[in-house]
Enzyme design. Structure first.
Site, mmCIF file in Angstrom:
data_model
loop_
_atom_site.group_PDB
_atom_site.id
_atom_site.type_symbol
_atom_site.label_atom_id
_atom_site.label_comp_id
_atom_site.label_asym_id
_atom_site.label_seq_id
_atom_site.Cartn_x
_atom_site.Cartn_y
_atom_site.Cartn_z
ATOM 1 N N HIS A 466 0.822 -1.207 0.000
ATOM 2 C CA HIS A 466 0.000 0.000 0.000
ATOM 3 C C HIS A 466 0.860 1.262 0.000
ATOM 4 C CE1 HIS A 466 -3.566 -2.458 1.756
ATOM 5 N NE2 HIS A 466 -3.495 -2.534 0.457
ATOM 6 N N ARG A 576 -19.754 15.116 -13.192
ATOM 7 C CA ARG A 576 -20.512 13.886 -13.005
ATOM 8 C C ARG A 576 -21.494 14.063 -11.849
ATOM 9 N NH1 ARG A 576 -15.031 12.783 -12.739
ATOM 10 N NH2 ARG A 576 -14.083 11.883 -14.613
ATOM 11 N N ARG A 612 -23.495 16.811 -16.496
ATOM 12 C CA ARG A 612 -24.211 15.646 -17.015
ATOM 13 C C ARG A 612 -25.341 15.275 -16.060
ATOM 14 N NH1 ARG A 612 -20.637 10.411 -17.837
ATOM 15 N NH2 ARG A 612 -20.772 10.340 -15.572
ATOM 16 N N GLU A 706 -22.255 7.812 -26.914
ATOM 17 C CA GLU A 706 -21.663 6.671 -26.216
ATOM 18 C C GLU A 706 -22.027 5.338 -26.852
ATOM 19 O OE1 GLU A 706 -21.732 7.507 -21.644
ATOM 20 O OE2 GLU A 706 -23.529 8.428 -22.506
ATOM 21 N N ASN A 729 -15.117 5.835 -23.381
ATOM 22 C CA ASN A 729 -15.105 4.567 -22.625
ATOM 23 C C ASN A 729 -16.263 3.682 -23.059
ATOM 24 O OD1 ASN A 729 -13.066 5.908 -21.319
ATOM 25 N ND2 ASN A 729 -14.146 6.146 -19.385
ATOM 26 N N ASP A 730 -17.482 4.246 -23.011
ATOM 27 C CA ASP A 730 -18.649 3.450 -23.392
ATOM 28 C C ASP A 730 -18.714 3.217 -24.893
ATOM 29 O OD1 ASP A 730 -20.155 2.516 -21.199
ATOM 30 O OD2 ASP A 730 -20.822 4.541 -20.749
ATOM 31 N N ARG A 740 -16.161 -3.061 -20.351
ATOM 32 C CA ARG A 740 -15.037 -2.288 -19.834
ATOM 33 C C ARG A 740 -14.749 -2.606 -18.364
ATOM 34 N NH1 ARG A 740 -17.047 3.964 -18.988
ATOM 35 N NH2 ARG A 740 -18.511 3.596 -17.306
ATOM 36 N N CYS A 776 -15.006 13.617 -23.654
ATOM 37 C CA CYS A 776 -14.838 13.671 -22.193
ATOM 38 C C CYS A 776 -14.442 12.321 -21.627
ATOM 39 C CB CYS A 776 -16.110 14.162 -21.514
ATOM 40 S SG CYS A 776 -17.560 13.130 -21.810
#
Length: 859
Positions: A466, A576, A612, A706, A729-730, A740, A776
C-alpha cells in the site's frame, strides 16, 4: 431489561425522535460496521441505561458508554456524532467502569446547546456491538416517531440454536474455484470476501488442500486467518457457505476470487532486479514508483508510542482496547469516505482494508489473551500485532510480507490512542531529502509526503504494498526491497547527496561528478517542461498550424471544479452529477443540488460548465433506486432511459440546474442518448420548466455519444443539440462488445481500434456546420489518442484537472494538418495495436521534420 430467558427489551435512553441507524450521517454507524441498532435525536439532556448491565467501557471524553448484560450482550450508547472532538466539554459522566446499573439509571448529563455548537449532530446511536447468540427484531418505531424516556425501543431474542449449531441453520453449499488474483488473497480481497459474507448473512469458510495432503481453512470473519492461508494465483480452493443466501454468496465470492484484479496504480514494468548490473557504491531495489531524485540520504524512524506494560485488570483493559479500536475505526471510515469523495479509489480501498483488519476477531482475541495475563491494552495490542507481523514476514510470500507495513500502521494507530504521550513529532527532514527507512506504514507515508521528500528508499516492502501505491499516486520516486544494506549505507552516504534512479532500480551512493551532472540535467529538463506547461496553462491552445483547441476538465464536485480552474482549464467538460446521488439513503434535494452546481459555476468564473444529468445503471447503482435485475445491465435501463420510469428525478435535477446563475455558462448534457427523440423530449421539458420559473435565458443542451447508433445518427442529433460530447469509454465498449469492467478484456478495449475511430470520424462529420464536438472520455488524456482525436476534428478535450497543463503543452506542439493527412493510413490498419505503433512512430519524430506529406508510408 430481561423479559424472560428468551428476550431482552431495550428502553429508550432519552426522550427524542427515532432515526434508523442506516440514516445516521456517519458511515461507521450507517454502514452497520459496529453492529445493528437504532438512533435517537434527543429532546432531553440526560442519557439513561437502556437495560440492566455492567458498565465495561467509558470513553475518556465521556461521549460513549458500553454496557454488558448478564446474557453477554454488549451495547454501545454513543452521545452525538463527532463529540469525541469536544474532549468531554459539556458532558458530565455519572457512571464509571465496573458500575452495575439498572434500566433507567442515569449514565451522563449533557449540555445540549454546547454539544450542538461543537458536534456535527446530537443524534445518539444505540448499537448492539456483541450479540452473543441473540438477534435483534425489526424496530417497531418508524423514522420520525417520537419516543419517551424508558419507552420500549428494541427487542432482542435468543437465537434458536447455540453458535456451535448454527451451521445446521440454512442450506449448506460448497464450490471449487481456482484463485485468479495475481497478487493472491491479500488484504483488500480478503476484506471484500468478508463483506460478501456479511451482506448475505452467511458463514463463509475458505479451504485449501496443500500438496502434503493437509487441509487448511479460515473463516471469512478473520482477515488474518484468510491471509495466513498464503494463497497465491492458481491455488485450488473450496468455498463452504452456510445460510439462506448460500448460492448468491457463492456466486459473489466466486466472481471476486476468479476475476483478475486491475490495479489503478499498478506496479511499473521495471519492478525487477534482474536487469540491474551494479557498480561499486550502488544498491539495487525494486521500482515501486518511477522517477529520478538527488539529495541527502536521511534515515527515518518513528518510535512506537509508549504504553504501560501492566494493566489495571481485565475488565478495564478490555474496555480500553474496545474504545481505542472504535476511535481508530471511526478515523479510518472518515478517511475512506474522504478519499472516495475525492475520487482516490486506491487510497479508499486501503483505508477500507485497514478498517476490516481492525475488526479481525483473531487479532482481538490474541490481544485479549495478553490482557488476561495482566498486560495493559496498549502492550497487549503491541504484542498481538507484533507476533502477526513477524509471522507474515517469514511466510515466504512476498505479497504477505508486503502487508507487514499495514499491520505496523494499525499497531501504531491503536497504541497512540492508548498512550499518554503527546502526538509523536515527525523527525526533521532537510529539504529535498531522500528518505531511507526499514519500512513505512501508509499513515507515515502520508505524513512524510507532506514534508516534500525528493524520494524514498525502503529496506523492505514490495511493489504491491500500500505504501508503493500511495507513492505512485503522489509521484514520489521510490525503491523498495533494498535489504539490510540500505540502513547501513545511510551513515556512509556523502553529505553532498546520492542519486535515486527509480527508473533502472538503483541507488548510487557515491556518484561521480559526471553522473551527478547528467541526472541533474535530466531532472531539470523534466521540471522545466512541467513548469513551462503550468506557466502556459491559462493560455488558449493554438496548435502549430493555427488550430484552436479547448482543454476542459472532468470533475465530480465543486471542490474538483476549483482544482480545474487552478490548473488552467478552459471550462468543465464533464461534471458527473451522480456523485451527488451516490452513498446516500435518498435522492438529494433540489436545494442541495442547486448549491453544488452553483459552486461549480462560481469556481470557473463564467467559463462553460457542462453538467451531465444523472447517469445511473450498469456499474453504478443507487441504494434507494434499485433497478430491475437484468442479464446485461450495460444494455438495460441507464442514462437517458431512466427518465421514462423515474421522471421525478429528472424534474428535480432540471429545476436545480435552472436555478443557477449565469445560465449562459451552464451546459446540460444528457447521457446514453441513442436517438434524437430522447434529446427532444428533455428539451421540451426544460423549456416548460424554464417558462414556469419565469426565466429569460436558457442553458445549452447537449448529448453524449456513447453508443454506435448515436454516432451513426450524429447528423440528426446535431440539428437538435447545442453540442455533442463523445464518451470514449462506453463508445469503445459497445462498439467492440467488450465489457469495460472485465479486467481480462481491458487491454483490448482500446479507443484506437479503427472501428471506434471511424465512429468518432462519423460523429464529427455529422455535426459539421451544426454544433461543436468534444471528448470527455479517458482517451482525451491518452498521450497518443489525444492528438489523433484533434486530427479527426474534435474541438474540445476534457481531462482530469491535474492533466490540463501537460495536455495543453502537448497540443501546442502538434501540427494537426500533418497528422490529419495520415488518417487514411491509420484507419486502414488492422487493429488498435497497429494504430498505436504507427502513431507512436509518427509522434516521436522531431517536430521540425514533420510535413503534410504522408510520412507513415515511409516508415
Amino acid at each position: 431489561m430481561a423479559d424472560s430467558n428468551q428476550s431482552i427489551t431495550l428502553q429508550a435512553p432519552v426522550a427524542g425522535v427515532v432515526v434508523p441507524l442506516t440514516a445516521v450521517p456517519d458511515p461507521v454507524f450507517a454502514g452497520l460496521t459496529l453492529g445493528e441498532g437504532i438512533a435517537i435525536d434527543p429532546l432531553g439532556e440526560c442519557l439513561h441505561a437502556p437495560c440492566d448491565g455492567v458498565v465495561v467501557q467509558c470513553a475518556r471524553t465521556h461521549h460513549a458508554f458500553t454496557l454488558k448484560t448478564e446474557a453477554g450482550v454488549e451495547l454501545l450508547l454513543h452521545l452525538g456524532l463527532d463529540t469525541v472532538e469536544l474532549k468531554g466539554e459539556g458532558i458530565e459522566p455519572l457512571v464509571t467502569v465496573g458500575d452495575q446499573v439498572r434500566a433507567g439509571d442515569p449514565m451522563c448529563r449533557f449540555d445540549a446547546d454546547a454539544l450542538a455548537r461543537g458536534a456535527s449532530a446530537l443524534i445518539t446511536p444505540l448499537v448492539i456491538t456483541e450479540a452473543a447468540g441473540w438477534q435483534l427484531l425489526p424496530p417497531k418505531h418508524r423514522e420520525g416517531e417520537r419516543v419517551s424516556l424508558g419507552e420500549p425501543l428494541l427487542v432482542l431474542t435468543r437465537t434458536a440454536v447455540e453458535l456451535a449449531d448454527t451451521r445446521a441453520d440454512g442450506p449448506l453449499a460448497e464450490r471449487r474455484v481456482i484463485l485468479a488474483l495475481a497478487s493472491g488473497l491479500h488484504a483488500r480481497p480478503a476484506a471484500r470476501l468478508r463483506a460478501i459474507a456479511r451482506e448475505h448473512s452467511v458463514s463463509l469458510t475458505v479451504q485449501h488442500e496443500r500438496s502434503t495432503g493437509n487441509v487448511n481453512s479460515a473463516s471469512a470473519d478473520s482477515l488474518s486467518a484468510l491471509m495466513n492461508l498464503g494463497l497465491t494465483d492458481g491455488a485450488a480452493l473450496t468455498l463452504i457457505v452456510q445460510g439462506e443466501a448460500a448460492e448468491a454468496a457463492l456466486d459473489a465470492a466466486e466472481r471476486l476470487l476468479t476475476t483478475p484484479e486491475v490495479e489503478e496504480h499498478s506496479a511499473p514494468p521495471s519492478s525487477t532486479l534482474t536487469a540491474v548490473t551494479l557498480k561499486k557504491g550502488e544498491l539495487a531495489g525494486l521500482v515501486a514508483s518511477p522517477g529520478l531524485a538527488i539529495g541527502p540520504l536521511v534515515s527515518y524512524q518513528l518510535p512506537l508510542p509508549t504504553v504501560p506494560l501492566m494493566g489495571e485488570g481485565e475488565a478495564v483493559e478490555t474496555a480500553r482496547l474496545k474504545e481505542a479500536l472504535l476511535r481508530v475505526g471511526e478515523a479510518l471510515a472518515q478517511a475512506e469516505a474522504q478519499a472516495t469523495r475525492q475520487g482516490q479509489s486506491a487510497e479508499a480501498e486501503i483505508f477500507a482494508a485497514h478498517g476490516a483488519w481492525l475488526e479481525d476477531p483473531d487479532l482481538v482475541a490474541a490481544a485479549g489473551e495478553f490482557i488476561g495475563e495482566g498486560h495493559s491494552a496498549g502492550h497487549a495490542w503491541r504484542e498481538a500485532l507484533g507476533a502477526e507481523a513477524a509471522q507474515l514476514a517469514v511466510s515466504g510470500n512476498t505479497l504477505l510480507a508486503a502487508r507487514v507495513a499495514d499491520l505496523r500502521d494499525l499497531q501504531r494507530r491503536v497504541m497512540a490512542e492508548l498512550s499518554d504521550d503527546q502526538q509523536a513529532v515527525l523527525p526533521e527532514l532537510p529539504e529535498g531529502a531522500i528518505v531511507a527507512a526499514e519500512e513505512l506504514t501508509p499513515s507515515e507515508l502520508v505524513a512524510v509526503a507532506a514534508l516534500h521528500p525528493a524520494g524514498l528508499c525502503l529496506a523492505g516492502g514490495g511493489t504491491t504494498s500500500h505504501v508503493a501505491i500511495l507513492a505512485r499516486a503522489r509521484g514520489i520516486p521510490c525503491l523498495v526491497a533494498m535489504g539490510s544494506a540500505l540502513m547501513k549505507a545511510v551513515n556512509d552516504a556523502p553529505d553532498e547527496g546520492v542519486i535515486l534512479d527509480a527508473e533502472d532500480g538503483r541507488l548510487v551512493l557515491t556518484p561521480s561528478s559526471t553522473q551527478w551532472a547528467e541526472v541533474t540535467e535530466r531532472i531539470d529538463i523534466s521540471r522545466r517542461d512541467a513548469e513551462t506547461a503550468r506557466s502556459a496553462a491559462f493560455e488558449t491552445v493554438i496548435t502549430r498550424d493555427g488550430r484552436k483547441v479547448g482543454v476542459y476538465a472532468n470533475v465530480g464536485s465543486a471542490e474538483e471544479a476549483r482544482l480545474a480552474a487552478a490548473n488552467g482549464a478552459d471550462g468543465v467538460g464533464l461534471l458527473r452529477s451522480e456523485f451527488l446521488f451516490l452513498e446516500r439513503d435518498s435522492a438529494p434535494s433540489e436545494t442541495t443540488q442547486r448549491d453544488e452546481y452553483q459552486a461549480a459555476l462560481e469556481a470557473l468564473g463564467g467559463k462553460p460548465v457542462i453538467i451531465r444529468t444523472l447517469d445511473i445503471g450498469a456499474d453504478k447503482q443507487l441504494p434507494y433506486l434499485r433497478l430491475p435485475s437484468v442479464p446485461n445491465p450495460a444494455l438495460g435501463v441507464r442514462g437517458a432511459r431512466l427518465w421514462a420510469s423515474h421522471p421525478e428525478l429528472l424534474e428535480t435535477q432540471l429545476r436545480a440546474l435552472l436555478g443557477v446563475t449565469p445560465l449562459e455558462a451552464l451546459h446540460i448534457m444528457l447521457p446514453m442518448v441513442s436517438e434524437v427523440g430522447e434529446l427532444r423530449e428533455v428539451r421540451q421539458r426544460l423549456e416548460a420548466l424554464a417558462s414556469e420559473m419565469g426565466l429569460d435565458s436558457r442553458p445549452r443542451l447537449g448529448a453524449m455519444i456513447e453508443v454506435p447508433s448515436a454516432a451513426l445518427c450524429a447528423d440528426s442529433l446535431a440539428t437538435e443539440a447545442d453540442f455533442l460530447s463523445i464518451g470514449t469509454n462506453d463508445l469503445t465498449q459497445y462498439t467492440l462488445a467488450m465489457d469495460r469492467e472485465d479486467p481480462a478484456l481491458s487491454a483490448r478495449a482500446d479507443v484506437l481500434h479503427p472501428a471506434v475511430l471511424r465512429l468518432i470520424q462519423t460523429t464529427v462529420e455529422g455535426a459539421k456546420g451544426h454544433c461543436p464536438v468534444g471528448v470527455c472520455g479517458a482517451a482525451a488524456s491518452d498521450d497518443l489518442a489525444a492528438p489523433l482525436l484533434v486530427a479527426l476534428g474534435i474541438d474540445e478535450l476534457s481531462v482530469e484537472p491535474a492533466r490540463v497543463p501537460a495536455v495543453k503543452a502537448a497540443l501546442r506542439r502538434l501540427d494537426v494538418t500533418a497528422l490529419a493527412a495520415e488518417l487514411p493510413v491509420l484507419l486502414a490498419l488492422d487493429g488498435a495495436g497497429a494504430v498505436r505503433g504507427r502513431l507512436g512512430e509518427w509522434l516521436a519524430q522531431p517536430t521540425e521534420t514533420i510535413t503534410t506529406t504522408t510520412t507513415l508510408e515511409r516508415c
